[in-house]
Design a protein around this motif. Structure first.
Motif: not given
Ligand SMILES: [Zn+2]
Length: 380
Positions: A231-252
């Motif tokens: 679960l923690m890894e999944a949450l961090i992957v989601s957070g890192l993808v948003m950070l890398a893309l500079d928008h939150s579309r994948p997760a929100s």
């Protein structure tokens, strides 16, 4: 790159039983000698104290800053708290450690940015995917406002501590991950119908992380080391993808907009806050059914063919609300708004207005923009 050119390198992320030691080694490598641990009363007892002891044993004496609770019984990232935090960070401080859940991180993010200091994330519950975010949702003048601050320079998550997090927090993290079911579908729509930025690789990473959580929901519910790690890894992957893309579309997507709308209304009427992931999970179950209904709606034929195709391909195959609710229940979380005390009127209100919160194209936007065709029927 995060704010002020500090990269959050993958090597600066540690999830496991030795996270405290890794954090100590990181401080030593950086020659930081005056960290302050920001926490609240609960997270100090649960994690801050043992972290401080570990650091002390390694020759680093950390100061502690305990954020006071508000009348509602929890710390809030509002003006009063932010000011308190800023004036209580000592002059010699060279790094801030956020030891807590989402709110403690947002307070720290803001303080670190204002003081020009790096900060390290030390989450105490796998409750949300926002630990690595650069944006801080703050409550300013009674309204939730997200401002750009800075992402952590490193993150160390101790699975031994996370295992003992309150079950409601772990279930909320699972709810935040399940929200990706609808956010990924909405992202597909915004790409196809509104030409919004998309990343195939980003979508795949988040989707894989989501399914890891669904497949291991029994472990997550039981709070096993494996479950918490996944679960923690999944949450961090989601957070890192948003950070890398500079928008939150994948997760929100629409489910987050519904959750934000409800949160803002409850804030206005001074009702006690509900965990972010709990609202997101419930919203995802409701929205998935609406989207599935939209995908087979007879009036869909009245939209241009590219709309029809995109809507069917994004939404037809979604799991139904009952299945999602079942997953939420199996992880020990609430599965419908009724269970968390959100009234039907407010949910209805959110379905009809939440799409106006952000300039982002989602299924909710489509339904509301074509209100004469769908809204009356779908959004009740
Ligand atoms: Zn979220």
């Amino acid at each position: 790159m995060t704010e002020k050119g500090q990269p959050l390198a993958y090597s600066n992320i540690g999830i496991g039983a030795t996270a405290k030691e890794e954090l100590l080694r990181f401080l030593q490598k950086k020659c930081w000698k005056h960290p302050v641990i920001v926490c609240d009363r609960n997270t100090y007892e649960a994690a801050g104290r043992v972290l401080a002891d570990e650091l002390k044993a390694g020759g680093v004496k950390a100061a502690k800053l305990i954020i006071p609770e508000h009348e509602a019984g929890a710390a809030a990232a509002d003006e009063r708290t932010l000011f308190y935090t800023l004036i209580n960070i000592a002059e010699e401080t060279d790094v801030i450690i956020a030891a807590g859940s989402g709110t403690i991180h947002d307070i720290t993010r803001f303080a670190a940015y204002q003081r020009g200091l790096p900060f390290i994330s030390f989450p105490t519950a796998p409750s949300v995917d926002g630990f690595t975010s650069a944006g801080a949702p703050l409550i300013l003048n009674g309204t939730k406002t997200t401002i750009q601050t800075k992402a952590p320079i490193a993150l160390f998550a101790d699975t031994n501590l996370l295992k003992d997090a309150p079950r409601s927090m772990t279930a909320a993290g699972f709810g935040d991950m399940l929200g990706k079911i609808t956010s990924l579908a909405d992202w597909e729509i915004s790409r196809r119908l509104a030409d919004e930025p998309y990343s195939e690789a980003g979508a795949k990473l988040v989707k894989d992380a989501l399914w890891q959580c669904i497949d291991h929901r029994a472990d997550i519910a039981a709070g096993t080391e494996t479950g918490i790690q996944i679960l923690m890894e999944a949450l961090i992957v989601s957070g890192l993808v948003m950070l890398a893309l500079d928008h939150s579309r994948p997760a929100s997507g629409g489910e987050h907009h519904i959750s934000h709308w409800i949160e803002m209304e409850m804030l206005k009427t001074k009702q006690p806050p509900i965990l972010h992931g709990a609202k997101v999970g419930c919203a995802c179950a409701v929205l998935s059914d609406i989207y599935k209904e939209l995908a087979c709606h007879e009036k869909l034929a009245e939209l241009p063919p590219n709309f029809r195709e995109a809507i069917q391909s994004a939404y037809e195959g979604l799991p139904d609300g009952k299945t999602i609710a079942g997953w939420l229940t199996s992880a020990g979380g609430p599965a419908c708004f009724d269970e968390i005390g959100v009234k039907k009127d407010l949910v209805c209100d959110a379905l009809n207005h939440a799409h106006t919160l952000r300039d982002r194209y989602t299924g909710l936007t489509i339904i509301n923009e074509h209100a004469a065709l769908f809204a009356h029927h779908l959004l009740q």
